[in-house]
Design a protein around this motif. Structure first.
Motif, short mmCIF file in Angstrom:
data_model
loop_
_atom_site.label_atom_id
_atom_site.label_comp_id
_atom_site.label_asym_id
_atom_site.label_seq_id
_atom_site.Cartn_x
_atom_site.Cartn_y
_atom_site.Cartn_z
N LYS A 27 -8.77 -35.16 -25.80
CA LYS A 27 -7.76 -36.23 -25.83
C LYS A 27 -8.36 -37.61 -25.58
CE LYS A 27 -3.88 -33.98 -26.41
NZ LYS A 27 -2.94 -34.24 -27.46
N ASN A 28 -9.38 -37.64 -24.71
CA ASN A 28 -9.99 -38.92 -24.37
C ASN A 28 -11.45 -38.68 -24.00
OD1 ASN A 28 -10.86 -41.30 -23.03
ND2 ASN A 28 -8.74 -41.83 -22.58
N TRP A 29 -12.36 -39.27 -24.74
CA TRP A 29 -13.79 -39.04 -24.52
C TRP A 29 -14.25 -39.45 -23.12
CZ3 TRP A 29 -16.89 -43.07 -23.19
CH2 TRP A 29 -16.40 -44.36 -23.42
N LYS A 30 -13.50 -40.30 -22.45
CA LYS A 30 -13.89 -40.74 -21.10
C LYS A 30 -13.84 -39.60 -20.08
CE LYS A 30 -12.55 -45.48 -21.90
NZ LYS A 30 -11.72 -46.59 -21.50
N PHE A 31 -13.21 -38.50 -20.44
CA PHE A 31 -13.14 -37.35 -19.54
C PHE A 31 -14.29 -36.38 -19.74
CE2 PHE A 31 -8.82 -38.87 -19.14
CZ PHE A 31 -8.61 -38.72 -17.79
N GLU A 32 -15.17 -36.63 -20.68
CA GLU A 32 -16.29 -35.71 -20.90
C GLU A 32 -17.15 -35.55 -19.64
OE1 GLU A 32 -18.37 -36.94 -24.42
OE2 GLU A 32 -16.69 -36.41 -25.71
N PHE A 33 -17.44 -36.64 -18.94
CA PHE A 33 -18.24 -36.56 -17.72
C PHE A 33 -17.51 -35.77 -16.64
CE2 PHE A 33 -18.80 -38.25 -13.39
CZ PHE A 33 -20.09 -37.82 -13.15
N VAL A 51 -9.72 -40.19 -10.04
CA VAL A 51 -10.19 -39.78 -11.35
C VAL A 51 -9.96 -40.89 -12.37
CG1 VAL A 51 -9.73 -38.17 -13.25
CG2 VAL A 51 -9.98 -37.31 -10.92
N SER A 52 -8.83 -41.56 -12.26
CA SER A 52 -8.52 -42.64 -13.21
C SER A 52 -9.56 -43.75 -13.16
CB SER A 52 -7.12 -43.19 -12.97
OG SER A 52 -7.05 -43.88 -11.75
N LYS A 53 -10.10 -44.02 -11.99
CA LYS A 53 -11.15 -45.04 -11.86
C LYS A 53 -12.41 -44.62 -12.61
CE LYS A 53 -9.43 -46.48 -7.40
NZ LYS A 53 -9.61 -46.42 -5.95
N HIS A 54 -12.79 -43.36 -12.49
CA HIS A 54 -13.97 -42.85 -13.18
C HIS A 54 -13.77 -42.82 -14.70
CE1 HIS A 54 -16.46 -41.70 -9.75
NE2 HIS A 54 -15.33 -41.37 -9.15
N ALA A 55 -12.54 -42.57 -15.11
CA ALA A 55 -12.23 -42.50 -16.54
C ALA A 55 -11.91 -43.88 -17.12
CB ALA A 55 -11.06 -41.56 -16.77
N GLU A 56 -11.86 -44.88 -16.25
CA GLU A 56 -11.56 -46.25 -16.66
C GLU A 56 -10.20 -46.34 -17.36
OE1 GLU A 56 -14.95 -47.48 -18.93
OE2 GLU A 56 -16.27 -47.43 -17.19
N LEU A 57 -9.23 -45.66 -16.78
CA LEU A 57 -7.85 -45.69 -17.26
C LEU A 57 -6.95 -46.11 -16.11
CD1 LEU A 57 -7.70 -42.26 -19.12
CD2 LEU A 57 -7.83 -44.50 -20.19
N SER A 58 -5.76 -46.54 -16.42
CA SER A 58 -4.80 -46.83 -15.35
C SER A 58 -4.35 -45.50 -14.74
CB SER A 58 -3.60 -47.60 -15.89
OG SER A 58 -2.76 -46.75 -16.65
N VAL A 59 -3.85 -45.58 -13.55
CA VAL A 59 -3.35 -44.38 -12.87
C VAL A 59 -2.21 -43.78 -13.69
CG1 VAL A 59 -2.28 -43.48 -10.78
CG2 VAL A 59 -4.08 -45.19 -10.61
N ASP A 60 -1.33 -44.63 -14.19
CA ASP A 60 -0.20 -44.14 -14.98
C ASP A 60 -0.67 -43.42 -16.25
OD1 ASP A 60 1.70 -45.06 -13.18
OD2 ASP A 60 1.99 -46.97 -14.22
N GLU A 61 -1.67 -43.97 -16.93
CA GLU A 61 -2.20 -43.32 -18.13
C GLU A 61 -2.78 -41.96 -17.81
OE1 GLU A 61 -3.88 -46.70 -21.12
OE2 GLU A 61 -4.83 -46.61 -19.14
N THR A 62 -3.51 -41.89 -16.70
CA THR A 62 -4.14 -40.63 -16.30
C THR A 62 -3.08 -39.59 -15.94
OG1 THR A 62 -6.08 -41.82 -15.52
CG2 THR A 62 -5.78 -39.57 -14.70
N VAL A 63 -2.11 -39.98 -15.14
CA VAL A 63 -1.05 -39.05 -14.73
C VAL A 63 -0.28 -38.57 -15.96
CG1 VAL A 63 1.13 -38.85 -13.46
CG2 VAL A 63 -0.85 -39.92 -12.38
#
Length: 73
Positions: A27-33, A51-63
């Protein structure tokens, strides 16, 4: 149906929903790590806010991403 929040524990979700490991990176390549052994070790106690900080997404996007994936199982 589980209620996912910013306080939900990352590893608990991965353990409860094993398909998340595969689906997050699709769904999002930022989660590969995050699904690598090193990523899982570094985020062992992390909640989705961290996790959202590591994925460089907002908390709302991650949730929302986690909630949508879990709801699809």
């Amino acid at each position: 149906m589980a209620k996912i929040t910013a306080d939900s524990k990352y590893m608990e979700l991965l353990n409860k929903y094993p398909l998340l490991k595969r689906d997050l990176s699709q769904k999002n390549w930022k989660f590969e790590f995050l699904v690598t052994p090193m990523g899982k070790i570094s985020l062992w106690e992390a909640n989705l806010e961290e996790v959202s900080k590591h994925a460089e997404l907002s908390v709302d996007e991650t949730v929302t991403l986690f909630q949508d994936l879990v709801d699809s199982y």
